[in-house]
Design an enzyme around this catalytic site. Structure first.
Site, PDB file in Angstrom:
ATOM      1  N   ASN A   9      13.579 -20.259  39.869  1.00 55.95           N
ATOM      2  CA  ASN A   9      12.634 -20.328  38.749  1.00 55.95           C
ATOM      3  C   ASN A   9      11.454 -21.197  39.178  1.00 55.95           C
ATOM      4  OD1 ASN A   9      11.292 -20.590  36.336  1.00 55.95           O
ATOM      5  ND2 ASN A   9      12.790 -21.996  35.424  1.00 55.95           N
ATOM      6  N   TRP A  10      10.352 -20.550  39.515  1.00 55.07           N
ATOM      7  CA  TRP A  10       9.200 -21.294  40.049  1.00 55.07           C
ATOM      8  C   TRP A  10       8.414 -22.031  38.973  1.00 55.07           C
ATOM      9  CZ3 TRP A  10       6.533 -17.152  43.674  1.00 55.07           C
ATOM     10  CH2 TRP A  10       7.429 -16.812  44.691  1.00 55.07           C
ATOM     11  N   LYS A  11       8.631 -21.704  37.735  1.00 55.23           N
ATOM     12  CA  LYS A  11       7.840 -22.276  36.627  1.00 55.23           C
ATOM     13  C   LYS A  11       6.349 -22.047  36.912  1.00 55.23           C
ATOM     14  CE  LYS A  11      11.572 -25.524  36.237  1.00 55.23           C
ATOM     15  NZ  LYS A  11      12.101 -26.746  35.718  1.00 55.23           N
ATOM     16  N   HIS A  96      15.092 -20.818  28.122  1.00 59.72           N
ATOM     17  CA  HIS A  96      14.978 -22.007  28.989  1.00 59.72           C
ATOM     18  C   HIS A  96      14.620 -23.219  28.121  1.00 59.72           C
ATOM     19  CE1 HIS A  96      13.679 -24.773  32.085  1.00 59.72           C
ATOM     20  NE2 HIS A  96      14.315 -24.007  32.973  1.00 59.72           N
ATOM     21  N   GLU A  98      12.708 -25.631  28.593  1.00 56.53           N
ATOM     22  CA  GLU A  98      11.272 -25.952  28.526  1.00 56.53           C
ATOM     23  C   GLU A  98      10.569 -25.062  27.501  1.00 56.53           C
ATOM     24  OE1 GLU A  98      10.377 -25.619  32.702  1.00 56.53           O
ATOM     25  OE2 GLU A  98      11.603 -27.388  33.088  1.00 56.53           O
ATOM     26  N   GLU A 168      22.450 -25.090  31.762  1.00 54.78           N
ATOM     27  CA  GLU A 168      21.497 -26.041  32.332  1.00 54.78           C
ATOM     28  C   GLU A 168      21.427 -27.300  31.472  1.00 54.78           C
ATOM     29  OE1 GLU A 168      18.419 -24.090  35.008  1.00 54.78           O
ATOM     30  OE2 GLU A 168      17.650 -23.911  32.985  1.00 54.78           O
ATOM     31  N   GLY A 174      15.072 -31.025  36.591  1.00 58.37           N
ATOM     32  CA  GLY A 174      13.891 -31.681  37.147  1.00 58.37           C
ATOM     33  C   GLY A 174      14.001 -33.201  37.223  1.00 58.37           C
ATOM     34  N   SER A 214      18.691 -29.578  38.942  1.00 59.06           N
ATOM     35  CA  SER A 214      18.533 -30.386  40.166  1.00 59.06           C
ATOM     36  C   SER A 214      19.466 -29.982  41.307  1.00 59.06           C
ATOM     37  CB  SER A 214      18.696 -31.879  39.851  1.00 59.06           C
ATOM     38  OG  SER A 214      17.644 -32.299  39.004  1.00 59.06           O
ATOM     39  N   GLY A 235      15.263 -24.679  40.201  1.00 57.52           N
ATOM     40  CA  GLY A 235      13.858 -24.958  39.933  1.00 57.52           C
ATOM     41  C   GLY A 235      13.175 -25.506  41.176  1.00 57.52           C
ATOM     42  N   GLY A 236      13.047 -26.838  41.249  1.00 55.59           N
ATOM     43  CA  GLY A 236      12.310 -27.502  42.331  1.00 55.59           C
ATOM     44  C   GLY A 236      12.667 -27.006  43.723  1.00 55.59           C
TER      45      GLY A 236
HETATM   46  C1  PEP Z   1      15.288 -25.098  35.898  1.00 53.73           C
HETATM   47  O1  PEP Z   1      14.217 -25.429  35.413  1.00 53.73           O
HETATM   48  O2  PEP Z   1      15.830 -24.037  35.541  1.00 53.73           O
HETATM   49  C2  PEP Z   1      15.901 -25.965  36.884  1.00 53.73           C
HETATM   50  C3  PEP Z   1      17.165 -25.828  37.139  1.00 53.73           C
HETATM   51  O3  PEP Z   1      15.057 -26.890  37.483  1.00 53.73           O
HETATM   52  P1  PEP Z   1      15.462 -27.973  38.618  1.00 53.73           P
HETATM   53  O4  PEP Z   1      16.322 -27.268  39.636  1.00 53.73           O
HETATM   54  O5  PEP Z   1      14.174 -28.429  39.182  1.00 53.73           O
HETATM   55  O6  PEP Z   1      16.220 -29.047  37.927  1.00 53.73           O
END
Ligand code: PEP
Length: 251
Positions: A9-11, A96, A98, A168, A174, A214, A235-236
């Site tokens: 998930n690049w956001k 999600h 966010e 999640e 994040g 994370s 994500g990251g």
């Molecule tokens: C996400 O936003 O779905 C996510 C898992 O982000 P991160 O891996 O950066 O925590």
């Protein structure tokens, strides 16, 4: 046998050149023996080109990060499920944290999005998760049960087969703080028991439930080895090819 997934998930990150290089490099390095479905979830504007690149090798596909709750019409800036599907995209992320917090997406809105996605034959990566406060006051199991009961557990069996659940924990997204493999496994087993109670054991055994929060190459192996965890929403660590490829190679 449940499907395994690694979903990036690049956001709202990466330029066009960065996006295309990341995808090309991942596709060229990852061989056909990987046992997970690899899904890139870029911003809408890159979906077409990345979808075309993914056709080169089996096992790769693309997901939208969101879809409109409306079918079509005067909704400036919105992208419909029909548009997403017609661009060759197979998946959409809905729910999600966010989107729930920054864009005030309620269960009612999520249910409309789910209906739009299903009508357009998209597979849904449905996110759920608790806050740190809910984790610490021990209401986290009830919170997840309520999030699922108010949304995807209202679906019929045939529709539910198009759902991948992403657990999640919000406190892990994040933040660099991941759930322990024990905490993640406890929740995944619980989600599986809820699916069993709401539908049946066969459906529960065949629903992919992935973990997000994370995940990085240094901590994901133990999480992905847990019985009820079928991969990750990343994500990251999906934003640079070496981390993303290392995560894919865990399968
Ligand atoms: C996400 O936003 O779905 C996510 C898992 O982000 P991160 O891996 O950066 O925590």
């Amino acid at each position: 046998m449940r499907k395994k997934y690694i979903i990036g998930n690049w956001k709202m990150n990466l330029s066009k050149n960065e996006a295309l290089s990341l995808v090309k490099e991942t596709i060229s390095v990852v061989d056909g023996n990987v046992k997970a479905n690899i899904v890139f979830a870029p911003p809408f504007i890159f979906l077409n080109e990345i979808s075309d690149l993914c056709k080169i090798k089996s096992g790769f596909s693309v997901s939208a990060q969101d879809c409109s709750s409306n079918e079509l019409g005067a909704f400036t800036g919105e992208v419909s499920s029909k548009m997403i599907s017609s661009a060759g995209v197979s998946y959409v992320i809905i729910g999600h944290s966010e989107r729930r917090s920054n864009f005030k997406e309620t269960d009612e809105i999520l249910n409309l999005k789910i209906q739009q996605a299903l009508q357009n034959k998209l597979q849904i990566i449905f996110c759920c998760g608790e806050t740190l406060e809910q984790r610490e006051n021990d209401s986290y199991l009830d919170i997840i049960s309520t999030q699922l009961s108010n949304t995807i557990f209202k679906l019929g069996v045939d529709s539910f087969k198009n759902i991948i659940i992403a657990y999640e924990p919000i406190w892990a997204i994040g933040t660099g703080k991941t759930a322990s493999s024990l905490q993640a496994q406890e929740m995944h087993a619980y989600i599986r028991s809820l699916i069993s109670n709401n539908f049946d054991k066969n459906i529960s055994d065949n629903t992919s439930v992935i973990y997000g929060g994370s995940c990085k190459p240094s901590n994901a192996k133990e999480i992905f080895e847990q019985d009820d965890i079928d991969g990750g929403l990343i994500g990251g660590a999906s934003l640079n090819s070496s981390d993303f490829i290392s995560l894919i190679k865990l399968f």
